[in-house]
Design a protein around this motif. Structure first.
Motif, PDB file in Angstrom:
ATOM      1  N   PRO A 488       0.524  -1.056   0.330  1.00 42.94           N
ATOM      2  CA  PRO A 488       0.074   0.242  -0.123  1.00 42.94           C
ATOM      3  C   PRO A 488       1.398   1.325  -0.058  1.00 42.94           C
ATOM      4  O   PRO A 488       0.368   2.001  -0.649  1.00 42.94           O
ATOM      5  N   ASP A 493      -1.437   6.519  -4.265  1.00 44.66           N
ATOM      6  CA  ASP A 493      -3.300   6.913  -3.790  1.00 44.66           C
ATOM      7  C   ASP A 493      -3.602   5.806  -4.878  1.00 44.66           C
ATOM      8  O   ASP A 493      -4.948   5.672  -4.352  1.00 44.66           O
ATOM      9  N   TRP A 495      -3.709   2.688  -4.128  1.00 45.40           N
ATOM     10  CA  TRP A 495      -3.831   1.264  -3.440  1.00 45.40           C
ATOM     11  C   TRP A 495      -5.469   1.103  -3.085  1.00 45.40           C
ATOM     12  O   TRP A 495      -6.149   0.045  -3.726  1.00 45.40           O
ATOM     13  N   PRO A 496      -6.394   1.523  -3.206  1.00 45.04           N
ATOM     14  CA  PRO A 496      -7.440   1.682  -3.645  1.00 45.04           C
ATOM     15  C   PRO A 496      -8.131   1.229  -4.675  1.00 45.04           C
ATOM     16  O   PRO A 496      -8.856   0.758  -4.779  1.00 45.04           O
ATOM     17  N   VAL A 497      -7.387   2.055  -6.084  1.00 47.56           N
ATOM     18  CA  VAL A 497      -8.150   1.239  -7.262  1.00 47.56           C
ATOM     19  C   VAL A 497      -7.966  -0.439  -7.400  1.00 47.56           C
ATOM     20  O   VAL A 497      -8.532  -0.872  -7.878  1.00 47.56           O
ATOM     21  N   GLN A 499      -7.846  -2.511  -4.553  1.00 46.52           N
ATOM     22  CA  GLN A 499      -8.576  -2.678  -3.881  1.00 46.52           C
ATOM     23  C   GLN A 499      -9.792  -2.854  -4.490  1.00 46.52           C
ATOM     24  O   GLN A 499     -10.610  -4.231  -4.627  1.00 46.52           O
ATOM     25  N   ASP A 500     -10.438  -2.160  -5.766  1.00 48.55           N
ATOM     26  CA  ASP A 500     -11.635  -1.982  -5.991  1.00 48.55           C
ATOM     27  C   ASP A 500     -11.518  -3.435  -7.163  1.00 48.55           C
ATOM     28  O   ASP A 500     -12.678  -3.776  -7.504  1.00 48.55           O
ATOM     29  N   LYS A 502      -9.959  -6.055  -7.101  1.00 48.33           N
ATOM     30  CA  LYS A 502     -10.120  -7.456  -6.697  1.00 48.33           C
ATOM     31  C   LYS A 502     -11.621  -7.290  -5.879  1.00 48.33           C
ATOM     32  O   LYS A 502     -12.153  -8.377  -6.088  1.00 48.33           O
ATOM     33  N   LEU A 503     -12.398  -6.619  -5.287  1.00 49.19           N
ATOM     34  CA  LEU A 503     -13.467  -6.732  -4.729  1.00 49.19           C
ATOM     35  C   LEU A 503     -14.351  -6.157  -5.910  1.00 49.19           C
ATOM     36  O   LEU A 503     -15.589  -7.769  -5.740  1.00 49.19           O
ATOM     37  N   ASN A 509     -13.498 -12.780  -1.739  1.00 51.85           N
ATOM     38  CA  ASN A 509     -12.409 -12.546  -1.228  1.00 51.85           C
ATOM     39  C   ASN A 509     -11.613 -14.574  -0.855  1.00 51.85           C
ATOM     40  O   ASN A 509     -11.589 -14.946   0.398  1.00 51.85           O
ATOM     41  N   LEU A 518      -3.601  -7.596   0.933  1.00 54.13           N
ATOM     42  CA  LEU A 518      -5.189  -7.262   0.651  1.00 54.13           C
ATOM     43  C   LEU A 518      -5.392  -7.504   2.024  1.00 54.13           C
ATOM     44  O   LEU A 518      -4.969  -8.049   3.099  1.00 54.13           O
ATOM     45  N   ARG A 519      -6.993  -7.679   2.591  1.00 57.85           N
ATOM     46  CA  ARG A 519      -6.864  -7.952   3.686  1.00 57.85           C
ATOM     47  C   ARG A 519      -6.937  -9.356   3.586  1.00 57.85           C
ATOM     48  O   ARG A 519      -7.081 -10.369   2.690  1.00 57.85           O
TER      49      ARG A 519
END
Length: 519
Positions: A488, A493, A495-497, A499-500, A502-503, A509, A518-519
């Motif tokens: 991360p 900046d 990193w949220p992209v 994560q999105d 992945k989601l 998950n 990742l979580r």
């Protein structure tokens, strides 16, 4: 050793057997233990004391992409985690089943499906071992040009999942430079194929999104890979430089002059002395222009020769002694060079390398060290077991940066690691704008807890030093669990992209959870 039984019931095992065949599903304790780890040194420490915290529930080995897709659809319905598994030779905990679940072993998928000799592209399944692939390509006059030190115990799928680099990446590129198309399966069991094509096309390159995702987005089942003609000739040469700066300057000049050596490998002062204990300098013996080793060089060499004795663990508990000695060494760094291809071009390239090295006062050290390196280039990983068996540990960290920041990063990481382990490095995988620094470190402790504590603090401080000095935390080993906490920071900046993405692809998950930060 007491381990819990698999959580899968007989019905689930039978359902999986109906997909891939009963013989290719296993819930046996030996198979589950074998697939509970890769070669991450911390997991090696755990194994040494009989501790297996991440044991999977089942190992499933599909024989085709269609079977792999059906297994993923089964996993979605069963709410079961899936961990893609090649040969288990990764060193960053990229294949640890931290939530149990299903190991999807791709070893049965090891065919060259098609070879287009006109376009020099081959469609190759992900489970093939690197050495097996080269052994099949070479009689046809081809090579993929990908030669990691783990070539005997690693697979194409692992290379693609971790953005691997072979030892000759300066000439052939990293694995992402060799891909023209991918076949992969997303968690919903849908098979995707990116169309193999040459450069061009106004489209997003999905290959580059899936590559390096370490099984967190999809299972890579095959790739369309570029091939090269097997080289007809190789040239060997080595040089000594009076200092790291001179050696790095020579490397930079060679790459920026447009020369494409297959190997350009510079050892720091300590690693240069280690290399001399392995026989790589034998061609220098008896030459009048070779200087006598200094007292310090003899002392360091004798120290490392003692590593072969029973005092190994004792020495590793005192890394500062070796590090202080190495800091006082007069600069003398070995550069190993290989060029290859058509004979006239290989000779021409080596001539250009020679002219550049002489211009920065490189001293000709003959062909011996380079020939020795090539002959023994796959040996180093197999020697690490001696250190683990002695009660110590050894690890490597491959990072990369630009030529401008190379020395700053090198000395910054050495300073961070020196209190915890003895450290040395070489510089390889050279490109026009920079190269990889490959650090090796080893240490020991009086207790398992102390050893793991030292190991954890070392990595935390070393990776912070990499970022502090403008580098990237990985060049070719991947991220896994080992480096995940720093990803991360590196993405910033963006990193949220990630994560999105992945989601969107894996909302529950299920795919290789916990890797890549990742979580």
């Amino acid at each position: 050793m007491r381990l819990a039984s698999s959580t899968l019931d007989l019905k689930a095992v039978e359902e999986l057997g109906g997909i891939v065949g009963k013989a290719h599903v296993s819930v046996s304790l030996p198979d589950r233990v074998v697939h509970s780890r890769d070669m991450w040194p911390r997991s090696v420490m755990w194994t040494r004391r009989g501790f297996f915290p991440h044991v999977p529930d089942v190992i499933v080995s599909p024989g085709s992409t269609e079977e792999a897709a059906e297994v993923l659809r089964w996993a979605v319905a069963a709410d079961c985690s899936v961990i893609p598994y090649g040969a288990g030779s990764g060193v960053c905990a990229g294949a640890l089943p931290i939530r149990g679940g299903l190991i999807l072993s791709l070893k049965r998928m090891d065919r060259i499906r098609n070879l287009d000799s006109e376009s020099m592209v081959a469609e190759i399944e992900a489970g093939i071992y690197g050495e097996t692939l080269e052994r099949r390509l070479n009689p046809m006059g081809f090579t993929m040009g990908h030669f990691p030190s783990s070539i005997y115990c690693s697979t194409l799928g692992g290379y693609l999942a971790a953005r691997s680099a072979g030892q000759m990446s300066s000439r052939y590129g990293k694995i992402e430079d060799m891909v023209v198309g991918l076949e992969f399966v997303t968690p919903d069991g849908v098979i995707h194929r990116t169309r193999p094509m040459s450069k061009g096309g106004g489209r997003l390159d999905w290959n580059q999104i899936i590559l390096g995702s370490e099984g967190t987005l999809a299972v890579i089942t095959a790739g369309w890979m570029k091939l090269h003609r097997k080289p007809e000739h190789r040239c060997f040469q080595s040089y000594h430089f009076n200092g790291l700066r001179q050696g790095l300057d020579a490397m930079r000049r060679v790459m920026q002059a447009g020369v494409r050596p297959s190997v350009l490998r510079l050892y720091d002062e300590l690693d240069t002395i280690i290399a001399s204990t392995h026989g790589g300098m034998t061609e220098e013996e008896g030459r009048d222009d070779i200087e006598e080793p200094t007292f310090l060089q003899k002392q360091v060499k004798e120290t490392f020769e003692s590593l072969k004795s029973k005092s190994l663990a004792h020495i590793l508990k005192r890394p500062s002694v070796i590090n202080r000695l190495s800091d006082k060494l007069p600069g003398k760094c070995l550069l190993v060079v290989l060029t290859e291809g058509r004979k006239d071009l290989a000779l021409h390239d080596m001539g250009r390398v020679r002219a550049i090295c002489e211009r920065v006062d490189g001293r000709d050290s003959g062909e011996g060290p380079a020939r020795y390196w090539l002959e023994h280039r796959y040996s180093v990983s197999y020697k690490q077991s001696k250190i683990f068996n002695s009660g110590g540990w050894v690890d490597t960290m491959e990072v990369a940066t630009t030529w401008r920041d190379m020395e700053s990063l090198y000395y910054g990481v050495k300073k961070a690691v020196a209190p915890h382990a003895f450290i040395m490095a070489h510089f390889s995988h050279a490109y026009r704008d920079g190269c990889c620094i490959y650090f090796s470190f080893a240490s020991s402790s009086d207790s398992d807890e102390g050893m793991e504590d030292t190991y954890g603090r070392l990595w935390q401080e070393a990776l912070k030093a990499v970022h502090d000095h403008g580098g990237t935390i990985t060049h070719h080993h991947g991220v896994g669990l080992s480096k995940g906490a720093m990803l991360p920071v590196e993405f910033g900046d963006l990193w949220p992209v990630f994560q999105d993405i992945k989601l969107r692809i894996d909302p529950k998950n299920r795919m290789n959870p916990g890797k890549l930060g990742l979580r």
